[in-house]
Design an enzyme around this catalytic site. Structure first.
Site, PDB file in Angstrom:
ATOM      1  N   ARG A 212       0.840  -1.203   0.000  1.00 50.04           N
ATOM      2  CA  ARG A 212       0.000   0.000   0.000  1.00 50.04           C
ATOM      3  C   ARG A 212       0.874   1.251   0.000  1.00 50.04           C
ATOM      4  NH1 ARG A 212      -0.857   2.071   5.396  1.00 50.04           N
ATOM      5  NH2 ARG A 212       0.330   0.870   6.926  1.00 50.04           N
ATOM      6  N   ASP A 256       8.254 -11.434   7.017  1.00 53.57           N
ATOM      7  CA  ASP A 256       8.625 -10.487   8.066  1.00 53.57           C
ATOM      8  C   ASP A 256      10.113 -10.178   7.912  1.00 53.57           C
ATOM      9  OD1 ASP A 256       9.253  -9.059  10.329  1.00 53.57           O
ATOM     10  OD2 ASP A 256       8.548 -10.573  11.751  1.00 53.57           O
ATOM     11  N   ASN A 278      11.742   0.124   1.326  1.00 54.08           N
ATOM     12  CA  ASN A 278      10.685   1.096   1.609  1.00 54.08           C
ATOM     13  C   ASN A 278       9.941   0.813   2.902  1.00 54.08           C
ATOM     14  OD1 ASN A 278       8.345   3.017   0.914  1.00 54.08           O
ATOM     15  ND2 ASN A 278       7.336   1.022   1.000  1.00 54.08           N
ATOM     16  N   GLY A 280       8.528   0.517   6.442  1.00 50.60           N
ATOM     17  CA  GLY A 280       8.822   1.327   7.632  1.00 50.60           C
ATOM     18  C   GLY A 280       7.588   1.463   8.502  1.00 50.60           C
ATOM     19  N   LEU A 287       9.793  11.249  24.090  1.00 49.41           N
ATOM     20  CA  LEU A 287      10.822  10.344  24.589  1.00 49.41           C
ATOM     21  C   LEU A 287      10.542   9.870  26.009  1.00 49.41           C
ATOM     22  CD1 LEU A 287      13.497   8.971  23.980  1.00 49.41           C
ATOM     23  CD2 LEU A 287      14.673  11.039  24.765  1.00 49.41           C
ATOM     24  N   TYR A 343      11.808   7.283  15.318  1.00 43.73           N
ATOM     25  CA  TYR A 343      11.680   7.305  13.858  1.00 43.73           C
ATOM     26  C   TYR A 343      12.785   8.143  13.220  1.00 43.73           C
ATOM     27  CZ  TYR A 343       9.426   7.919   9.288  1.00 43.73           C
ATOM     28  OH  TYR A 343       9.153   7.936   7.937  1.00 43.73           O
ATOM     29  N   LYS A 347      15.687   6.898  10.613  1.00 44.46           N
ATOM     30  CA  LYS A 347      15.806   7.435   9.256  1.00 44.46           C
ATOM     31  C   LYS A 347      17.133   8.173   9.048  1.00 44.46           C
ATOM     32  CE  LYS A 347      11.982   5.825   7.614  1.00 44.46           C
ATOM     33  NZ  LYS A 347      12.009   4.776   6.568  1.00 44.46           N
TER      34      LYS A 347
END
Length: 437
Positions: A212, A256, A278, A280, A287, A343, A347
């Site tokens: 998707r 997986d 891709n 993610g 935090l 995240y 990245k």
């Protein structure tokens, strides 16, 4: 997802009201479906530059004639490779000052320079570095869907600019602006019989997270350009995988990617010419409130899996010679974001992964790069609160969100066999976001 403000501004009253109120005035961006630009381009810079002959040849092949007297033009290209002093920058100013008003909506600004570290002396290095500030400022000034890019081209192989020039002149690069791309000599020549309409024809492409959103669009665009698709996602997404495999006439793998044997399983479906990392996830929380599971799960999917899978493919001959690996990072990994320390760290780590693996891909004649999307209209961003969503859309030079296809088109350019001179780099697909570098 619908951008109601963009539709409002495109109406007669909306255009008038937004101007009077000083509001953003985005325009609909032309993308690949619009075909190739029909207006001419204009090239400036020293006519006797070694690069000028290459530019003229490539532009002739793209059917973009030099038309200095045309009232409107699609692109301004300036060959700055010969600028060797601060004083010489005045010619750059004069060229754009004279012609910039002629650039049509959805037009293109491209400056081609020499990597500052390869310049002949200190004055030349200063002049070449100055181009970055110039291009990024122009990209923020022009609006109307006009993009601006700086291409630093290694003088040892000027023809290596071909695929990159094609991409940034086309409507495929609609949401990429303010970028600095370094193009070196490719580790291996591109196939002599390469079909520019389908440059990925016959190449096997693995796309993770393909069921998707952005992953689905990546698979479709790569297939449109001729690639044989292997779509991968978690077993729970098998229905979506079947659908995208059917649409692209490809195959799918329900796996997986965090599993201990994921790399070994992938080798059974290879080898691959193209790998797109891709997949993610997000687990957003400040935090102090973030659980260890929320931290570790994001790291496992977004960073550890791409590293382990790429290592496994390299070690097990799962990548063909001249393979392209493209990772999906994020502007959060460049600028950081509230409630996304996990995240953003993952990245940013993807950027480190790309830079560390670049020499290993060169050794097989390939390349590895990352794209860093900004605000892209997906199911995930549709769930963001309205105020934050609108800020994400408007805080860039295009004053709107991008589409999944914008990320996919950029990945397809990096996957092109004639783009191997671009290696170890991060290209933002963010409409020149005002956040980050």
């Amino acid at each position: 997802m619908s951008d109601r403000y963009l539709r409002f501004v495109e109406s007669g009253f909306g255009r008038w009201f937004s101007r009077k109120a000083g509001l953003p005035q985005p325009v609909s961006l032309l993308r690949a479906a619009a075909g190739e630009p029909k207006l001419p381009t204009l090239v400036g810079g020293a006519p006797d530059s070694p690069l000028r002959a290459t530019l003229d040849r490539l532009l002739a092949g793209m059917h973009l004639p030099d038309a200095p007297y045309a009232p409107k033009i699609h692109a301004l290209i300036y060959d700055a490779s010969g600028l060797t002093s601060i004083e010489a920058l005045s010619d750059l100013y004069q060229f754009f000052h004279t012609h910039v008003r002629r650039v049509a909506g959805n037009g293109r600004i491209i400056v081609v320079g020499t990597p500052p570290e390869q310049a002949s002396d200190a004055s030349a290095r200063i002049a070449q570095r100055a181009l970055e500030g110039f291009v990024r400022s122009v990209g923020k000034e022009l609006k109307r869907g006009i993009t601006a890019q700086l291409l630093y081209l290694d003088p040892a192989d000027p023809a290596a600019v071909d695929s990159t020039l094609r991409f940034f002149l086309s409507y495929r690069s609609a949401y990429v602006s303010g970028q600095v791309v370094r193009i070196g000599p490719p580790p291996a020549p591109a196939p002599a019989d390469l079909d520019y309409s389908q440059p990925l024809k016959g190449r096997r492409a693995l796309v993770t997270g393909a069921s998707r959103g952005i992953g689905k669009s990546i698979a479709q665009v790569l297939a449109r350009q001729g690639a044989d698709i292997v779509a991968l996602d978690v077993p729970a997404a098998e229905q979506g995988l079947r659908e995208i495999a059917h649409r692209t006439h490809g195959q799918y793998v329900a796996l997986d990617i965090t599993a201990a044997d994921a790399g070994a399983q992938l080798l059974g479906h290879g080898p691959f010419d193209i790998v797109v990392h891709n997949a993610g996830i997000t687990r957003d929380r400040t935090l102090a409130k973030m659980s260890e599971t929320e931290w570790s799960s994001v790291m496992a999917v977004n960073l550890l899996a791409p590293q382990r899978l790429t290592d496994a493919l390299l070690a097990g001959n799962g990548l063909k010679p001249q393979a392209a690996v493209v990772c999906v990072s994020s502007i959060s990994g460049i600028a950081g974001n509230l409630g996304q320390s996990n995240y953003a760290a993952s990245k940013a780590g993807v950027i480190g992964l790309v830079q560390s693996l670049a020499p290993r891909l060169v050794a097989i004649g390939g390349s590895i790069n990352a794209v860093a999307p900004g605000f892209i209209e997906t199911e995930m961003t549709a769930k963001i609160p309205l105020g934050i969503r609108e800020a994400g859309r408007r805080l860039n030079s295009m004053s709107q969100g991008g589409l999944p296809v914008d990320v996919a088109e950029t990945i397809a350019w990096l996957a092109d066999p004639s783009s191997r001179g671009v290696n170890g780099q991060i290209v933002r697909v963010c409409g020149q976001s005002l956040l980050g570098a």
